[in-house]
Write an enzyme that holds these catalytic residues in place. Sequence first.
Site, short mmCIF file in Angstrom:
data_model
loop_
_atom_site.label_atom_id
_atom_site.label_comp_id
_atom_site.label_asym_id
_atom_site.label_seq_id
_atom_site.Cartn_x
_atom_site.Cartn_y
_atom_site.Cartn_z
N HIS A 23 0.85 -1.19 0.00
CA HIS A 23 0.00 0.00 0.00
C HIS A 23 0.89 1.24 0.00
CE1 HIS A 23 -3.56 -2.40 0.77
NE2 HIS A 23 -2.93 -2.98 1.78
N LYS A 48 -9.78 -3.56 7.94
CA LYS A 48 -10.26 -4.94 7.96
C LYS A 48 -11.27 -5.17 9.07
CE LYS A 48 -6.10 -7.05 5.98
NZ LYS A 48 -4.99 -8.00 6.23
N GLU A 106 -12.58 -23.64 36.20
CA GLU A 106 -12.85 -25.07 36.33
C GLU A 106 -11.54 -25.83 36.17
OE1 GLU A 106 -17.09 -26.66 34.98
OE2 GLU A 106 -16.07 -25.59 33.39
N ASP A 166 -24.24 -20.03 29.38
CA ASP A 166 -22.83 -19.84 29.69
C ASP A 166 -22.65 -18.99 30.95
OD1 ASP A 166 -21.86 -21.39 27.66
OD2 ASP A 166 -21.57 -19.75 26.26
N ASP A 214 -15.77 -18.92 32.77
CA ASP A 214 -16.17 -20.19 32.15
C ASP A 214 -15.85 -20.14 30.68
OD1 ASP A 214 -17.21 -22.72 31.93
OD2 ASP A 214 -19.28 -22.06 31.71
N LYS A 247 3.88 -5.70 3.08
CA LYS A 247 3.45 -6.94 3.73
C LYS A 247 4.66 -7.75 4.19
CE LYS A 247 0.73 -11.15 2.88
NZ LYS A 247 0.07 -11.17 4.19
#
Length: 1300
Positions: free
Chosen positions: A843, A852, A1006, A1255, A917, A869
């Site tokens: 770019h 993005k 847990e 949940d 959790d 990149k």
Amino acid sequence: MSIYQEFVNKYSLSKTLRFELIPQGKTLENIKARGLILDDEKRAKDYKKAKQIIDKYHQFFIEEILSSVCISEDLLQNYSDVYFKLKKSDDDNLQKDFKSAKDTIKKQISEYIKDSEKFKNLFNQNLIDAKKGQESDLILWLKQSKDNGIELFKANSDITDIDEALEIIKSFKGWTTYFKGFHENRKNVYSSNDIPTSIIYRIVDDNLPKFLENKAKYESLKDKAPEAINYEQIKKDLAEELTFDIDYKTSEVNQRVFSLDEVFEIANFNNYLNQSGITKFNTIIGGKFVNGENTKRKGINEYINLYSQQINDKTLKKYKMSVLFKQILSDTESKSFVIDKLEDDSDVVTTMQSFYEQIAAFKTVEEKSIKETLSLLFDDLKAQKLDLSKIYFKNDKSLTDLSQQVFDDYSVIGTAVLEYITQQIAPKNLDNPSKKEQELIAKKTEKAKYLSLETIKLALEEFNKHRDIDKQCRFEEILANFAAIPMIFDEIAQNKDNLAQISIKYQNQGKKDLLQASAEDDVKAIKDLLDQTNNLLHKLKIFHISQSEDKANILDKDEHFYLVFEECYFELANIVPLYNKIRNYITQKPYSDEKFKLNFENSTLANGWDKNKEPDNTAILFIKDDKYYLGVMNKKNNKIFDDKAIKENKGEGYKKIVYKLLPGANKMLPKVFFSAKSIKFYNPSEDILRIRNHSTHTKNGSPQKGYEKFEFNIEDCRKFIDFYKQSISKHPEWKDFGFRFSDTQRYNSIDEFYREVENQGYKLTFENISESYIDSVVNQGKLYLFQIYNKDFSAYSKGRPNLHTLYWKALFDERNLQDVVYKLNGEAELFYRKQSIPKKITHPAKEAIANKNKDNPKKESVFEYDLIKDKRFTEDKFFFHCPITINFKSSGANKFNDEINLLLKEKANDVHILSIDRGERHLAYYTLVDGKGNIIKQDTFNIIGNDRMKTNYHDKLAAIEKDRDSARKDWKKINNIKEMKEGYLSQVVHEIAKLVIEYNAIVVFEDLNFGFKRGRFKVEKQVYQKLEKMLIEKLNYLVFKDNEFDKTGGVLRAYQLTAPFETFKKMGKQTGIIYYVPAGFTSKICPVTGFVNQLYPKYESVSKSQEFFSKFDKICYNLDKGYFEFSFDYKNFGDKAAKGKWTIASFGSRLINFRNSDKNHNWDTREVYPTKELEKLLKDYSIEYGHGECIKAAICGESDKKFFAKLTSVLNTILQMRNSKTGTELDYLISPVADVNGNFFDSRQAPKNMPQDADANGAYHIGLKGLMLLGRIKNNQEGKKLNLVIKNEEYFEFVQNRNN
């Protein structure tokens, strides 16, 4: 104010800070001109070869030392006696005796090896770099091997010959520190611990049991069929292999040919410890081919095979013997199929061809191919001609997968075995076995690593007695599943034919055309073939008995079955490394992150920073304009910063770091003050010399040579400390440290004084050096100067610096140096990574780029600079890794958990519980409850961010996972998810840390085993153990960047709320403020009544259903409420819950997920109303319910299996508390039990202080378990061990009584 305010500076910890190095001025030009990078690159390559050479020497040493080891016959016989007893009885005491027998032999071998002279040099510099005038052990061995004409390196080796090996080893003279890590690793080869890569483990754990089994077979064969073996012919054909120097039975030392009886004498196992002995023994069993002879010289197994055929008695095959495992590091020890890194297409096709050619050519001890051998084995198994009590299935995921594959139900085999074993152990107490019976049942079911096929067969037969004909699960179906294995070989053979054409296409070396899109079809063909072979191995894996696990069980096996099966399995197992290497080659990234170490012609580069050691270590640190620099002096110009140069070149520009350290006071002080050249200067008195000679100033110290150790005397200790104090004040450098010692009378041991010295024996100061001088020595090539760099030092840097930058700056901050928290350590390293991809602008500067992140309100960004990149791989890079110590003066964390628990006991009323959790709809969900169990906060960690921008990581990770899953299946390039995961987790950890401090919270997770963590959700979302580890490490040293530098939570006074992390296994159930509670019964539990479903209705047969429903107290229709009620007492179903009596109702609706045939068998959801379902069912069978009376008798009077199948299904629906809709976020909890007000909990209508979905309910109940622990901490008596184990019945009682 946080209750954790004083939990700072509790213990020290080490970190390695990593930076980039940017060459300054003419540095890079001078480095290239001197060829320094090329030198170190060659050294890095030579290091790999040197390790191979050292391994060759280890082979030689192992062969030589084991040839003289002698395990006493008594120890071998004792081992044998216990071993065979253990095969008949899995007794705990026998297990202990067996371990003791093993450990005694291991100790004897280990002591013999470690007493040898050559062993003492194996792991120190004398192996490579001997004292002046002497040759090292390695050089001497190489020269002797050359003189004796021994060929050490094969034609395909990386090393040409011994001359090259000598040159390589000589090049590391003075560079022996390179091998420090390698030596540590190789020490494991000689370990007496249970390490499978140890030669002692190979002897005692691997080969001794095999030898004993072979000995037992030999003796049985002689008894049953003495004519089976032609003893005289074997003695003639294999005379070389039967020749030994020592008969350990008689202690006779005389080289001669042994008889077979002597070969199997237990004392003569000593002849088979090293590789040459193992090779002899294996040849005696398996025979050999000799060049120029047309027929193979037979070994014992061939004679057994021939005799079995002659008299047509297959039972003799059980006497066939197993070869011993090859010795560790021997040339033949590694698998016969060795796979190196694949560099190009040619490597791929050549390696594949070699693998399949080897599979085709492989012959077992019976001289049969793998296909033929497995076909015969599984035909015999299908016909049940084998002893099923001696053939086993692995009791792990392989078994549940098999159950699913054969019976379309993963639980069938496990359930059948559990019921069968329970019936065997507790026939009179099936519903409620005693604790001892439960332990025995568990030992033979879920804790058993293997289950015999006989057990599974009997279990299924018993299981089927109570099931309808169409529900039968027959053992024969399992056996038929394996009888189809030959068809897989046929399919592999068909696909293998395509490999020849592909091989021709890609045989040119140096090409990587398989990585191009145009090769997609060929890649698919390669993958399909490898997949088929891999799947074959997975199908066979259930029979494979792991060698290490076999030692724990001493299984009574069908020796013939496993002899030939394991031969085939191990040969096929080579598919695993082959598959991985080829897949990694095809999916490789275009860039390489491989780097090598830089030394700048100095083997001790940056080993330390002390001013006195600068000429040796040639590394110096500078500061200029708030930037940091590393200077590396040219080895030939290593005094350009001595006192004279500094004095002559003072000026503005750079500040040079002057580092002084007094390390290891317990060794350094006596070394300096009593050295021959300094003793007159420090002038110890006769009394001080007396104290030192007899070591009366120490409790466990050693006296001087020739003197006796006298008892510790506190007065002598204090006299010695006063002498040390006076001597330190005289030392030309140490007197400038500004030591402030305690009053001598306050010391109770010399160690206390040493600690004070070390805590104050570190000093950093600064010297000004003119910029012109630095520029001058850089230009002349006398100094290589680098800026120490990360993004925080960039001109474009925005936001707060990262923690590593803060730590680095703190090292040189005056506030730190006044009372040292951060200490700079030696052992720093420099690295170099070469450019691996071309630089290409992705770019251009000042062009708008779409963001993005769809959650970013700013849809485009514009940058003032070009974007490239993977830019970091488009350039050559230098790197700097520097270790530091944080909380330098702090002691260890031995009783850290106890300190935390004591604090929580005192402040229990101020503590909150933060429970986390792992959800099905949430990456992680948290609930914060107060000391009374009230929910203060609850939310998902799916979405992280601030008011300006939030990011939905759940959706982003899910999208990447989907792409990765597809790419993995098709061997496409896989998007990197690691950085996004770690970025996400670091933000979650930060949010948790803020909550911990703000609410004085403990954290509760847990306690899930690793397999459960990996298996519960999609693999790519397995961020949870990483989350736990990152949180532990964060709370090891918790810094809030916004906090002031020297305030609590700032850089100098970071919170320390967890103990240092080693492993999850060692950690147990607590690390500081993080606690682990048992998994289970957290999400599927009513948060109001505490009801949990432990009925687990399952239709098997009419009789079993009648029995099941008869146990209910009452089944009726509630006329007032308009729903059905099932009243029962859990005690009638086995005592499983704290509260026994419950009434469940068919209130409301439930969501059922199913495979919809109308939607291409994709998952779909339908809503069902249990009350309506029951009304219809009862009407269809003319059962009257409208009167409101109990209908149990009418239900149990039915005899139609369809009725009970449907009734069971509806009851399961009623009990289903968790309800989710496929493809949506809908995931709610509804309870089948009404509260005291007659209301049924439904998370969709729940107030904010109750769980908002399933949940959330899981997180809430994890928090309630944490609340239980907090109560125990509060009430724990001083000195009593805190019990962190929560039993289900205790938990049920706690939650069920909270609202009553």
